[in-house]
Motif scaffolding. Structure first.
Motif, PDB file in Angstrom:
ATOM      1  N   GLU A  80       0.812  -1.214   0.000  1.00  0.00           N
ATOM      2  CA  GLU A  80       0.000   0.000   0.000  1.00  0.00           C
ATOM      3  C   GLU A  80       0.847   1.266   0.000  1.00  0.00           C
ATOM      4  OE1 GLU A  80      -3.423   1.845   2.886  1.00  0.00           O
ATOM      5  OE2 GLU A  80      -3.527  -0.278   2.358  1.00  0.00           O
ATOM      6  N   GLY A  81       2.052   1.196   0.541  1.00  0.00           N
ATOM      7  CA  GLY A  81       2.892   2.387   0.633  1.00  0.00           C
ATOM      8  C   GLY A  81       3.783   2.552  -0.579  1.00  0.00           C
ATOM      9  N   THR A 119       7.149   4.110   2.800  1.00  0.00           N
ATOM     10  CA  THR A 119       6.518   5.290   3.381  1.00  0.00           C
ATOM     11  C   THR A 119       5.003   5.135   3.295  1.00  0.00           C
ATOM     12  OG1 THR A 119       6.572   6.522   1.285  1.00  0.00           O
ATOM     13  CG2 THR A 119       8.447   6.780   2.785  1.00  0.00           C
ATOM     14  N   LEU A 120       4.355   5.343   4.429  1.00  0.00           N
ATOM     15  CA  LEU A 120       2.897   5.270   4.536  1.00  0.00           C
ATOM     16  C   LEU A 120       2.503   6.107   5.741  1.00  0.00           C
ATOM     17  CD1 LEU A 120       0.410   3.825   3.228  1.00  0.00           C
ATOM     18  CD2 LEU A 120       0.623   2.111   5.030  1.00  0.00           C
ATOM     19  N   ARG A 124      -2.722   5.543   8.449  1.00  0.00           N
ATOM     20  CA  ARG A 124      -3.070   4.358   7.660  1.00  0.00           C
ATOM     21  C   ARG A 124      -2.484   3.103   8.303  1.00  0.00           C
ATOM     22  NH1 ARG A 124      -6.951   1.924   5.583  1.00  0.00           N
ATOM     23  NH2 ARG A 124      -6.386   0.399   3.999  1.00  0.00           N
ATOM     24  N   VAL A 125      -1.270   3.183   8.849  1.00  0.00           N
ATOM     25  CA  VAL A 125      -0.682   2.051   9.571  1.00  0.00           C
ATOM     26  C   VAL A 125      -1.564   1.687  10.755  1.00  0.00           C
ATOM     27  CG1 VAL A 125       1.317   1.262  10.880  1.00  0.00           C
ATOM     28  CG2 VAL A 125       1.654   2.644   8.827  1.00  0.00           C
ATOM     29  N   VAL A 126      -2.035   2.707  11.492  1.00  0.00           N
ATOM     30  CA  VAL A 126      -2.919   2.464  12.634  1.00  0.00           C
ATOM     31  C   VAL A 126      -4.208   1.792  12.180  1.00  0.00           C
ATOM     32  CG1 VAL A 126      -4.362   3.631  14.351  1.00  0.00           C
ATOM     33  CG2 VAL A 126      -1.958   4.260  14.105  1.00  0.00           C
ATOM     34  N   LEU A 236       5.448   9.996  -0.839  1.00  0.00           N
ATOM     35  CA  LEU A 236       4.287   9.472  -0.129  1.00  0.00           C
ATOM     36  C   LEU A 236       3.291   8.911  -1.134  1.00  0.00           C
ATOM     37  CD1 LEU A 236       3.607  12.328   2.461  1.00  0.00           C
ATOM     38  CD2 LEU A 236       4.279   9.992   3.008  1.00  0.00           C
ATOM     39  N   PRO A 237       2.407   8.023  -0.701  1.00  0.00           N
ATOM     40  CA  PRO A 237       1.361   7.549  -1.613  1.00  0.00           C
ATOM     41  C   PRO A 237       0.496   8.719  -2.099  1.00  0.00           C
ATOM     42  CG  PRO A 237       1.470   6.166   0.350  1.00  0.00           C
ATOM     43  CD  PRO A 237       2.347   7.351   0.613  1.00  0.00           C
TER      44      PRO A 237
END
Length: 414
Positions: A80-81, A119-120, A124-126, A236-237
């Motif tokens: 996703e990142g 990088t994300l 979003r990680v949370v 970054l995305p």
């Protein structure tokens, strides 16, 4: 029962204080191992903004101890990142003419499961960690609970809620065999653990923010060394970039977005339009590592155990690795077994945090303002490192948090 010691409303095997990425990861690992876990979080909602954005190879490998919909979590985050395989360093002369050095450092270090930085945004990680928690039984997140006093009676730990004095509400109380403090530098856990920490506040000041990627930097981490101070840029995305600019040693004033916009344009980047900048903020840096990460019935993780300069993006990664490395010892302590394995693992984590703090401080010193001769010295040193294969590999390991070599991820059941 004394009047100031409320009866516990509920109990768990382990109470985790803090629902940031470190606390959620620790809770999910514990639930995966069969423990009953309650996460106590003061905030009712996730904090806004992208916050920490970088995940290094050791942390991605540790995250793979969990799955989300059958996919290893580190792999899901990497998918996703943005995968960053290289870093670029540009050293300008004092006259802002042609660069003294413009070179790349390959970050795809052999020997790791992941050969890139990802990088994300932290939110979003949370979100992904919350989804992983929802797939596991025996875990509860209680929001709006601000931990106050922590007490120990026999083999049980109690967390008593801190309520504003002007309210008539009675404080709630939770009980467990063990407490994990992932509630930050100012949380209740550090005080309960009686952890000594000598925090050093740096005079370096920075401004950062996110903006659309209008240039040609690509998926590369870029450092532009300028007489006024370093300008950092990370992909970054969503075709955006994180910009970080050194401000010197004076307290910043004014609008952080406007300050960042001006510095990006002046130091060699393509300045974003002011309305396009999000999550702009001024910040400083602190350095401190607790003398011990464990106490009777309690262990500290992440920012509760160490305060690391965000330059280099090591703080969140260190916390995730804390949770992974301490898991077997925490499980043993929660069962009432010997706490020596936990203390031994915690001693290793303290040493690694001290090394990370020293590296982060060295990174910050390289980005400080410098005169033309000073920049030339730094460019010459960088040229030597990049031209020497052994030094180049070492630099790549340092930047990707693989010094010392990462521990192989262990099964929670070993």
């Amino acid at each position: 029962m004394s009047a100031d010691m409320p009866t516990p409303e509920a109990s768990a095997d382990v109470l985790v204080l803090g629902a940031g990425p470190v606390g959620l990861f620790a809770a999910a690992l514990l639930a995966e191992s069969g423990a009953r876990v309650t996460v106590l979080e003061a905030r009712l909602t996730r904090p806004p903004g992208s916050q920490a954005i970088g995940l290094h190879p050791p942390a991605l490998a540790a995250l793979d101890a969990l799955t989300l919909a059958g996919e290893p979590l580190g792999a899901r985050i990497a998918r996703e990142g943005v995968r960053v395989f290289a870093g670029r360093a540009i050293f300008y002369g004092a006259d802002l003419g042609a660069p003294l050095l413009d070179a790349r450092l390959a970050l795809d270090v052999p020997g790791s499961r992941y050969r890139h930085v990802v990088t994300l945004p932290q939110y979003r990680v949370v979100s992904l960690l919350e989804r992983a928690l929802a797939e596991r039984a025996g875990v509860t997140i209680l929001r709006g609970f601000r931990a106050g006093r922590i007490t120990r009676t026999g083999e049980r730990m109690r967390v008593i809620e801190s309520v504003p004095p002007e309210t008539a509400a009675a404080p709630r109380t939770w009980e467990a065999r063990f407490i994990l403090g992932a509630d930050g530098a100012r949380g209740a856990a550090r005080a309960q653990a009686h952890a000594r920490i000598g925090t050093r506040v740096s005079r370096h000041r920075y401004v950062m923010g996110d903006a659309p990627d209008r240039g040609d930097l690509g998926p590369v981490a870029t450092l532009i060394f300028h007489p006024e101070g370093v300008l950092e840029s990370f992909p970054l995305p969503g075709n955006r970039r994180r910009w970080v600019a050194h401000l010197g040693r004076t307290d910043p004033r004014g609008d952080p977005a406007a300050t960042l916009c001006a510095l990006v344009g002046r130091r060699g980047g393509e300045a974003p339009a002011l309305p396009e900048i999000s999550d702009a903020t001024f910040f400083g840096t602190r350095r401190g590592v607790v003398s011990a990460m464990t106490g009777p019935g309690i262990a500290l993780l992440g920012d509760a155990a160490h305060e690391i300069s965000p330059i280099g993006g090591q703080g969140m990664n260190l916390g995730l690795l804390d949770a992974h490395a301490l898991l077997p010892g925490i499980l043993a302590a929660a069962r009432g077994d010997s706490s020596e394995p936990l203390r031994a693992a915690a001693r290793i984590r303290v040493r690694r945090a001290r090394l990370a703090a020293a590296i982060a401080e060295a990174n910050a010193s390289w980005g400080a303002p410098a005169s033309g001769p000073g920049l030339r010295v730094r460019a010459g040193m960088a040229r030597i490192v990049l031209a020497t294969p052994a030094l180049s590999r070492l630099a790549a390991r340092v930047f990707t948090m693989q010094i010392p070599r990462p521990e192989a991820p262990r099964s929670p059941h070993r």
